[in-house]
Design an enzyme around this catalytic site. Sequence first.
Site, PDB file in Angstrom:
ATOM      1  N   GLU A  44       0.829  -1.213   0.000  1.00  0.00           N
ATOM      2  CA  GLU A  44       0.000   0.000   0.000  1.00  0.00           C
ATOM      3  C   GLU A  44       0.865   1.265   0.000  1.00  0.00           C
ATOM      4  O   GLU A  44       0.373   2.349  -0.304  1.00  0.00           O
ATOM      5  CB  GLU A  44      -0.923   0.007   1.226  1.00  0.00           C
ATOM      6  N   ASP A 247     -11.075  -6.120  -4.072  1.00  0.00           N
ATOM      7  CA  ASP A 247     -11.846  -7.379  -4.128  1.00  0.00           C
ATOM      8  C   ASP A 247     -13.290  -7.059  -3.763  1.00  0.00           C
ATOM      9  O   ASP A 247     -13.590  -5.934  -3.360  1.00  0.00           O
ATOM     10  CB  ASP A 247     -11.254  -8.409  -3.143  1.00  0.00           C
TER      11      ASP A 247
END
Length: 290
Positions: A44, A247
């Site tokens: 990230e 997702d």
Amino acid sequence: MRKTIYLTTVLLAVGVCIFQLCPADAAEPAATQLTCILGAFDDELTLLYQALTDPKEEVLHGIHFASGKMKGRSVIVCRSGIGKVNAAMVTALVIEHYRPGEIIFSGIAGGINPDLRPGDIVMAAKTAQHDFGTLTIEGMRVDGTKSAVTWQRNPVFLEPDARLMALAEASGKRIKLADIETGKGKRHPKIIKGIVVTGDVFVASPAKAAELRKTLGADAVEMEGAAVAQVCRDLGVPWLVIRSISDGADANALQDIDSFTALAAKNSAELVMDIVAHLAGQAARETIGK
Ligand code: ADE
């Protein structure tokens, strides 16, 4: 004369002692020009670390804090670790040590709003801890947390700093994210303001995702945002959570997260970097205006 010299020496000594006893207070005015960017894990943060000029590293209690300039603004970039406890610990540590003017969380999330696809971004207009509450025979009732500072109950939904959110919205309109190849042609990533819920579970369950949508109106689910928000609220630091979808929090979530983390992390980081650029611009205009 000797008395004056003696008095001056004593006053200077007292001044030095007070300064040393209150390093945080002494650092406060400059520190408001410092932005802290948190992410839960290295993927990230890759782009955010790369964007640092003149980077330096400091390790406090085993946590690595990278400092430097990003788009003209002084920043601290730090990996919080996954989950609410890690996020809360690192948020408190960064506030205590660096006194940032604001904390922005950048990362990935499971999409719960059916209109969201991998790479889309949710700017959290509200966050809640979906796993804090009471488990009744009817199921989970989410309650507000209780402040450790005031002992008052917090609202279930915490809201970010209005100025940071306004900057994020402006950035969202301005930035040009790359189109996403879908197999059925290209699509442009969406950027929405929404509800991001946080809990100490990776959601890979359509039933849980539907429950979070129904009971909390969740657009996305992740594992740190509301914990950062709670600490910032207690310690008086403006905060913002930016998440991009990796997702669908469903049965494919564990495979999808592998396929889409890089895309989602990049889109979130690009939005955050644009916000940081505009914080730098605002600070520069405020200085000139003084
Ligand atoms: N972060 C990214 N995807 C997630 C999911 N499905 N559940 C919790 N946190 C996530």
